[in-house]
Design a protein around this motif. Structure first.
Motif, mmCIF file in Angstrom:
data_model
loop_
_atom_site.group_PDB
_atom_site.id
_atom_site.type_symbol
_atom_site.label_atom_id
_atom_site.label_comp_id
_atom_site.label_asym_id
_atom_site.label_seq_id
_atom_site.Cartn_x
_atom_site.Cartn_y
_atom_site.Cartn_z
ATOM 1 N N ALA A 237 0.858 -1.188 0.000
ATOM 2 C CA ALA A 237 0.000 0.000 0.000
ATOM 3 C C ALA A 237 0.892 1.236 0.000
ATOM 4 O O ALA A 237 2.112 1.141 0.187
ATOM 5 N N VAL A 238 0.256 2.375 -0.173
ATOM 6 C CA VAL A 238 0.919 3.650 0.096
ATOM 7 C C VAL A 238 0.672 3.977 1.562
ATOM 8 O O VAL A 238 -0.476 3.961 2.007
ATOM 9 N N TYR A 239 1.728 4.247 2.276
ATOM 10 C CA TYR A 239 1.635 4.529 3.705
ATOM 11 C C TYR A 239 1.760 6.029 3.938
ATOM 12 O O TYR A 239 2.651 6.691 3.390
ATOM 13 N N TYR A 240 0.876 6.533 4.791
ATOM 14 C CA TYR A 240 0.827 7.960 5.086
ATOM 15 C C TYR A 240 0.984 8.194 6.586
ATOM 16 O O TYR A 240 0.394 7.468 7.395
ATOM 17 N N CYS A 241 1.739 9.220 6.933
ATOM 18 C CA CYS A 241 1.724 9.679 8.311
ATOM 19 C C CYS A 241 0.842 10.927 8.390
ATOM 20 O O CYS A 241 0.701 11.662 7.411
ATOM 21 N N ALA A 242 0.277 11.117 9.546
ATOM 22 C CA ALA A 242 -0.617 12.249 9.748
ATOM 23 C C ALA A 242 -0.588 12.656 11.216
ATOM 24 O O ALA A 242 -0.277 11.834 12.082
ATOM 25 N N VAL A 243 -0.919 13.896 11.496
ATOM 26 C CA VAL A 243 -0.999 14.358 12.876
ATOM 27 C C VAL A 243 -2.356 14.982 13.128
ATOM 28 O O VAL A 243 -2.943 15.607 12.236
ATOM 29 N N GLY A 244 -2.850 14.773 14.320
ATOM 30 C CA GLY A 244 -4.148 15.295 14.709
ATOM 31 C C GLY A 244 -4.566 14.670 16.017
ATOM 32 O O GLY A 244 -3.723 14.216 16.795
ATOM 33 N N PHE A 245 -5.876 14.619 16.232
ATOM 34 C CA PHE A 245 -6.399 14.056 17.473
ATOM 35 C C PHE A 245 -7.351 12.898 17.213
ATOM 36 O O PHE A 245 -8.108 12.502 18.090
ATOM 37 N N GLY A 246 -7.287 12.341 16.015
ATOM 38 C CA GLY A 246 -8.262 11.349 15.620
ATOM 39 C C GLY A 246 -8.029 9.950 16.139
ATOM 40 O O GLY A 246 -8.895 9.105 15.980
ATOM 41 N N TRP A 247 -6.866 9.670 16.696
ATOM 42 C CA TRP A 247 -6.486 8.327 17.177
ATOM 43 C C TRP A 247 -6.547 7.351 16.005
ATOM 44 O O TRP A 247 -5.636 7.338 15.191
ATOM 45 N N SER A 248 -7.575 6.538 15.855
ATOM 46 C CA SER A 248 -7.612 5.603 14.734
ATOM 47 C C SER A 248 -8.524 6.067 13.590
ATOM 48 O O SER A 248 -8.649 5.373 12.587
ATOM 49 N N ASP A 249 -9.144 7.198 13.732
ATOM 50 C CA ASP A 249 -10.073 7.700 12.717
ATOM 51 C C ASP A 249 -9.375 8.722 11.833
ATOM 52 O O ASP A 249 -8.998 9.791 12.317
ATOM 53 N N PRO A 250 -9.202 8.438 10.542
ATOM 54 C CA PRO A 250 -8.487 9.378 9.676
ATOM 55 C C PRO A 250 -9.161 10.743 9.587
ATOM 56 O O PRO A 250 -8.498 11.748 9.308
ATOM 57 N N ARG A 251 -10.466 10.789 9.833
ATOM 58 C CA ARG A 251 -11.170 12.076 9.769
ATOM 59 C C ARG A 251 -10.730 13.030 10.867
ATOM 60 O O ARG A 251 -10.959 14.234 10.773
ATOM 61 N N GLY A 252 -10.077 12.498 11.864
ATOM 62 C CA GLY A 252 -9.619 13.337 12.966
ATOM 63 C C GLY A 252 -8.208 13.854 12.799
ATOM 64 O O GLY A 252 -7.672 14.478 13.711
ATOM 65 N N TYR A 253 -7.610 13.609 11.665
ATOM 66 C CA TYR A 253 -6.242 14.056 11.416
ATOM 67 C C TYR A 253 -6.256 15.241 10.461
ATOM 68 O O TYR A 253 -6.897 15.216 9.419
ATOM 69 N N ASP A 254 -5.521 16.262 10.839
ATOM 70 C CA ASP A 254 -5.586 17.521 10.116
ATOM 71 C C ASP A 254 -4.482 17.692 9.074
ATOM 72 O O ASP A 254 -4.669 18.408 8.086
ATOM 73 N N TYR A 255 -3.341 17.093 9.323
ATOM 74 C CA TYR A 255 -2.194 17.290 8.437
ATOM 75 C C TYR A 255 -1.644 15.925 8.017
ATOM 76 O O TYR A 255 -1.471 15.032 8.860
ATOM 77 N N TRP A 256 -1.328 15.825 6.728
ATOM 78 C CA TRP A 256 -0.899 14.549 6.149
ATOM 79 C C TRP A 256 0.415 14.708 5.405
ATOM 80 O O TRP A 256 0.647 15.732 4.742
ATOM 81 N N GLY A 257 1.251 13.662 5.496
ATOM 82 C CA GLY A 257 2.449 13.593 4.691
ATOM 83 C C GLY A 257 2.100 13.153 3.277
ATOM 84 O O GLY A 257 0.946 12.833 2.971
ATOM 85 N N GLN A 258 3.109 13.063 2.421
ATOM 86 C CA GLN A 258 2.875 12.809 1.003
ATOM 87 C C GLN A 258 2.700 11.341 0.677
ATOM 88 O O GLN A 258 2.305 11.029 -0.430
ATOM 89 N N GLY A 259 2.993 10.440 1.594
ATOM 90 C CA GLY A 259 2.851 9.012 1.334
ATOM 91 C C GLY A 259 4.133 8.390 0.812
ATOM 92 O O GLY A 259 4.912 9.026 0.092
ATOM 93 N N THR A 260 4.342 7.145 1.176
ATOM 94 C CA THR A 260 5.496 6.387 0.697
ATOM 95 C C THR A 260 5.035 4.977 0.349
ATOM 96 O O THR A 260 4.287 4.357 1.100
ATOM 97 N N GLN A 261 5.460 4.488 -0.801
ATOM 98 C CA GLN A 261 4.987 3.201 -1.322
ATOM 99 C C GLN A 261 5.725 2.041 -0.671
ATOM 100 O O GLN A 261 6.967 2.024 -0.632
ATOM 101 N N VAL A 262 4.966 1.075 -0.200
ATOM 102 C CA VAL A 262 5.521 -0.182 0.304
ATOM 103 C C VAL A 262 4.963 -1.302 -0.556
ATOM 104 O O VAL A 262 3.746 -1.440 -0.700
ATOM 105 N N THR A 263 5.844 -2.094 -1.131
ATOM 106 C CA THR A 263 5.439 -3.224 -1.968
ATOM 107 C C THR A 263 6.077 -4.486 -1.421
ATOM 108 O O THR A 263 7.302 -4.549 -1.271
ATOM 109 N N VAL A 264 5.244 -5.469 -1.114
ATOM 110 C CA VAL A 264 5.719 -6.745 -0.575
ATOM 111 C C VAL A 264 5.452 -7.822 -1.607
ATOM 112 O O VAL A 264 4.291 -8.086 -1.956
ATOM 113 N N SER A 265 6.498 -8.453 -2.081
ATOM 114 C CA SER A 265 6.354 -9.497 -3.088
ATOM 115 C C SER A 265 6.248 -10.868 -2.433
ATOM 116 O O SER A 265 6.842 -11.119 -1.385
ATOM 117 N N SER A 266 5.491 -11.739 -3.058
ATOM 118 C CA SER A 266 5.276 -13.080 -2.493
ATOM 119 C C SER A 266 6.343 -14.051 -2.963
ATOM 120 O O SER A 266 7.118 -13.774 -3.852
#
Length: 120
Positions: free
Chosen positions: A91-120
């Protein structure tokens, strides 16, 4: 607030990656930091969060026991350590800061994302 995420890449199943998200120390002391991921065709989902004091974490069931989130002593960078990676962790992984805990709607600021690919 600026967030700089990095550390993604291609890894084989069972391998490890360490992501990072850098920001100011003031940001960390103000907000919780959450990590989310989004796979193609899927909604963004919660992965893990670290509270603003740096002493409490919470993980999604899908990563519990495999991922660990920590913060450096300078309190400027947060590191999710991802072990025993599975193809479904791809997936693309994003960091974010806010007060949402596990709810993304509670996060106000987001990083640009970084791709993680796991091959089988």
């Amino acid at each position: 607030v600026q967030l700089q995420a990095s550390g993604g890449g291609l890894v084989q199943a069972g391998g490890s990656l360490r992501l990072s998200c850098a920001t100011s120390g003031r940001t960390f002391s103000t907000y919780h930091m959450g990590w989310f991921r989004q796979a193609p065709g899927k909604e963004r989902e919660f992965v893990a969060t670290l509270n603003r004091n740096g002493d409490s974490t919470y993980y999604a069931d899908s990563v519990k026991g495999r991922f660990t989130i920590s913060r450096d002593s300078a309190k400027t960078t947060v590191y999710p350590q991802m072990n025993s990676l599975k193809p479904e962790d791809t997936a693309v992984y994003y960091c974010a800061v806010g007060f949402g805990w596990s709810d993304p709607r509670g996060y106000d600021y987001w990083g640009q994302g970084t791709q993680v690919t796991v091959s089988s």
